[in-house]
Structures are given as structure tokens and as C-alpha cells.
Design an enzyme around this catalytic site. Structure first.
Site, PDB file in Angstrom:
ATOM      1  N   LEU A   1      24.096  -4.654 -29.486  1.00  0.00           N
ATOM      2  CA  LEU A   1      23.730  -4.906 -30.875  1.00  0.00           C
ATOM      3  C   LEU A   1      22.458  -4.151 -31.256  1.00  0.00           C
ATOM      4  O   LEU A   1      22.370  -3.581 -32.352  1.00  0.00           O
ATOM      5  CB  LEU A   1      23.525  -6.412 -31.086  1.00  0.00           C
ATOM      6  CG  LEU A   1      22.866  -6.863 -32.393  1.00  0.00           C
ATOM      7  CD1 LEU A   1      23.683  -6.423 -33.596  1.00  0.00           C
ATOM      8  CD2 LEU A   1      22.681  -8.375 -32.405  1.00  0.00           C
TER       9      LEU A   1
ATOM     10  N   PHE B   1      23.041  -0.077 -31.139  1.00  0.00           N
ATOM     11  CA  PHE B   1      24.068   0.287 -32.113  1.00  0.00           C
ATOM     12  C   PHE B   1      23.538   0.111 -33.534  1.00  0.00           C
ATOM     13  O   PHE B   1      23.734   0.972 -34.398  1.00  0.00           O
ATOM     14  CB  PHE B   1      25.301  -0.590 -31.902  1.00  0.00           C
ATOM     15  CG  PHE B   1      26.384  -0.381 -32.937  1.00  0.00           C
ATOM     16  CD1 PHE B   1      27.219   0.723 -32.869  1.00  0.00           C
ATOM     17  CD2 PHE B   1      26.552  -1.287 -33.979  1.00  0.00           C
ATOM     18  CE1 PHE B   1      28.217   0.921 -33.831  1.00  0.00           C
ATOM     19  CE2 PHE B   1      27.533  -1.095 -34.938  1.00  0.00           C
ATOM     20  CZ  PHE B   1      28.366   0.010 -34.862  1.00  0.00           C
ATOM     21  N   HIS B   2      22.835  -1.000 -33.755  1.00  0.00           N
ATOM     22  CA  HIS B   2      22.272  -1.279 -35.075  1.00  0.00           C
ATOM     23  C   HIS B   2      21.234  -0.226 -35.452  1.00  0.00           C
ATOM     24  O   HIS B   2      21.261   0.334 -36.561  1.00  0.00           O
ATOM     25  CB  HIS B   2      21.662  -2.682 -35.066  1.00  0.00           C
ATOM     26  CG  HIS B   2      21.084  -3.095 -36.376  1.00  0.00           C
ATOM     27  ND1 HIS B   2      19.727  -3.099 -36.616  1.00  0.00           N
ATOM     28  CD2 HIS B   2      21.668  -3.509 -37.521  1.00  0.00           C
ATOM     29  CE1 HIS B   2      19.510  -3.507 -37.856  1.00  0.00           C
ATOM     30  NE2 HIS B   2      20.661  -3.759 -38.431  1.00  0.00           N
ATOM     31  N   HIS B   3      20.307   0.072 -34.542  1.00  0.00           N
ATOM     32  CA  HIS B   3      19.277   1.063 -34.830  1.00  0.00           C
ATOM     33  C   HIS B   3      19.883   2.441 -35.120  1.00  0.00           C
ATOM     34  O   HIS B   3      19.445   3.142 -36.049  1.00  0.00           O
ATOM     35  CB  HIS B   3      18.300   1.165 -33.659  1.00  0.00           C
ATOM     36  CG  HIS B   3      17.192   0.158 -33.703  1.00  0.00           C
ATOM     37  ND1 HIS B   3      17.418  -1.191 -33.671  1.00  0.00           N
ATOM     38  CD2 HIS B   3      15.845   0.304 -33.799  1.00  0.00           C
ATOM     39  CE1 HIS B   3      16.261  -1.831 -33.729  1.00  0.00           C
ATOM     40  NE2 HIS B   3      15.291  -0.949 -33.814  1.00  0.00           N
TER      41      HIS B   3
END
Length: 265
Positions: free
Chosen positions: A140, A143-145
Site C-alpha cells: 500500500l 504503490f500509493h506513493h
């Protein structure tokens, strides 16, 4: 306040907000976000390999100042962007707030949207603290960054209509999140419900983003709603993926983990 054409000003700008307009540079170079993300992922891999046989560094003091800086930045961004979006709502209503792109010409938004785009590069530094302290790096997180950086530069380049709400929500959640990280790094005992609240706010942010995109889609046929099908697709896909990941994180962290701990006691 001037209500005519491109000269519309909804929030009084400070002098310093008039002197930063680097959007043309990002328009020409937004694809630079892809190699930046690639370098980011390679550094994660290399950093974890280097740290494999070493003890994690403490880094509590640098982390506190890092988080404090981002907390102050996010609070200021929240105040300025929320002030602007509130003015848009009062001036033109909900439909106008999610459909128009003229706000990119406002000096307040021009200033804070560029800093918002730039901050997505700076925030990659969060991962360095995780790797160097040998903490667990979640899918998370990276992937989010990675995807936020690429999408933010893409949306900034295309003047995606709903970006005003995206930035306002993100600034607000980050104001709470980095304040929490600052307190933790300073060694303060923060009640567990505070961490839960931040995750709930992140989930609400993703649900809010999907709602805004849903309104974009509903009003997309209106020639005054300046958004394309591609922009709707990518924004909705991104927010849906984030919503699923944060819901899974919330369940694993605050419910499944606690149930497992209770069984073992």
C-alpha cells in the site's frame, strides 16, 4: 472580487502567491514522473538489500523534523485550498466546484497546486525512513506513493476539473497524518484511536474522490463540465484501488490483528 472571465478572483492572494507559476514546466515534462518512480522503486530494492545484514537506524530526531515540516506545509495548504473551494461553492455551487478548470488561473490555486505536485516527489522520502529503520514496507505504501506522483502530474498537466477537491482533501488528511507522525517520532504516547481515525480519514478521502468523479461522469455531457472520459477512468480507477487497499489495511491492522492477539493471550 471580479466576476468576469479569466480575471475571476475568489480568494485574496498574498504577494508571494503571485510569483510562482511553474505549470508550463510540468506540462512539458510531466512524463518525468515515470523515471522518477522507477528510480524510487530501484532505490527501495537496493536500500532493502543494503540494510538486510544491518541493524536499523534510529533516526527519531530527523523523522520528527521531516514529519513536522510536512505537517506545517499540509496545514497551510489545507487552509488556503479549503478557503478557495469554499468560495467556489458559495459563488457557483457544487456542480461548478467539480466541473470548472478556470481555478487554475487563480494565483492561490496556481501556487498551492504546484507545491502540491512538487510535494509528491518530496514525500517519497517517507519510504527512506521505513527502509533505513528496517520497518515493514507495505505494498500500500509504495504503490500509493508511486501512483499518486504520476497521477498528480498528469492531472496538473491536463487541468483535471475535480483536482481542486482532490488537493483539498489530500492536504487535509496529510495535515492530520503528518502531525500524528511528528508526535510519534517525538516519543509522545498517542492513543490508538488516533491512528484508527487517520486511516478512517484516508478511507473517507478515497470515497470522497470517487464521489467527485461520479459527479464528473454524471455531468460530463454538459459542455461546461471540463473533463474527458480518460480523465474520469484514470481518476476513478486510482481511487477505487486506494479504497480497496485502505479498507484491507484497516481490517488487517485494527480487527484481524487484534483478534489474533486476543487468541494468543
Amino acid at each position: 472580487m471580479n466576476g468576469s472571465g479569466e480575471g475571476l478572483l475568489l480568494l485574496q492572494a498574498y504577494d508571494f502567491e503571485h510569483h510562482l507559476d511553474l505549470r508550463p514546466w510540468i506540462v512539458d515534462n510531466w512524463r518525468t514522473s515515470f523515471p522518477m518512480v522507477l528510480v524510487y522503486l530501484l532505490l527501495i530494492f537496493m536500500g532493502q538489500r543494503v540494510m538486510k545484514g544491518r541493524s536499523g537506524y534510529n533516526l527519531r530526531l530527523p523523522l520528527m523534523f521531516w514529519s513536522l515540516s510536512l505537517a506545517i506545509f499540509s496545514i497551510l495548504g489545507t487552509v488556503r485550498m479549503w478557503g478557495f473551494m469554499k468560495a467556489v461553492l458559495l459563488w457557483g455551487g457544487l456542480k461548478h466546484s467539480v466541473c470548472f478548470t478556470r481555478f487554475y488561473n487563480d494565483p492561490v490555486v496556481r501556487f498551492w497546486s504546484f507545491l502540491f505536485s512538487a510535494s509528491k516527489v518530496i514525500e517519497l522520502g517517507d519510504t527512506a525512513f521505513i527502509v533505513l529503520r528496517k520497518q515493514r514496507l507495505l505494498f500500500l505504501h509504495w504503490f500509493h506513493h508511486s501512483t499518486v506522483l504520476i497521477y498528480t502530474w498528469y492531472a496538473y498537466k491536463d487541468k483535471v476539473a475535480s483536482s481542486g477537491w482532490f488537493m483539498t482533501m489530500n492536504y487535509g488528511v496529510h495535515a492530520f497524518m503528518y502531525s500524528y507522525y511528528t508526535a510519534r517520532a517525538a516519543g509522545l504516547r498517542v492513543p490508538r484511536p488516533c491512528a484508527m481515525l487517520i486511516t478512517v480519514l484516508q478511507i473517507l478521502q478515497m470515497a470522497g474522490g470517487m464521489t467527485v468523479i461520479g459527479l464528473n461522469w454524471f455531468w460530463m455531457q454538459d459542455r461546461n463540465c471540463h473533463i474527458s472520459q480518460d480523465q474520469v477512468f484514470w481518476a476513478f480507477s486510482m481511487y477505487l484501488a486506494y479504497l480497496a487497499l485502505f479498507l484491507h489495511f484497516f481490517h488487517q491492522t485494527y480487527f484481524r490483528g487484534r483478534a489474533g492477539k486476543t487468541k494468543g493471550e
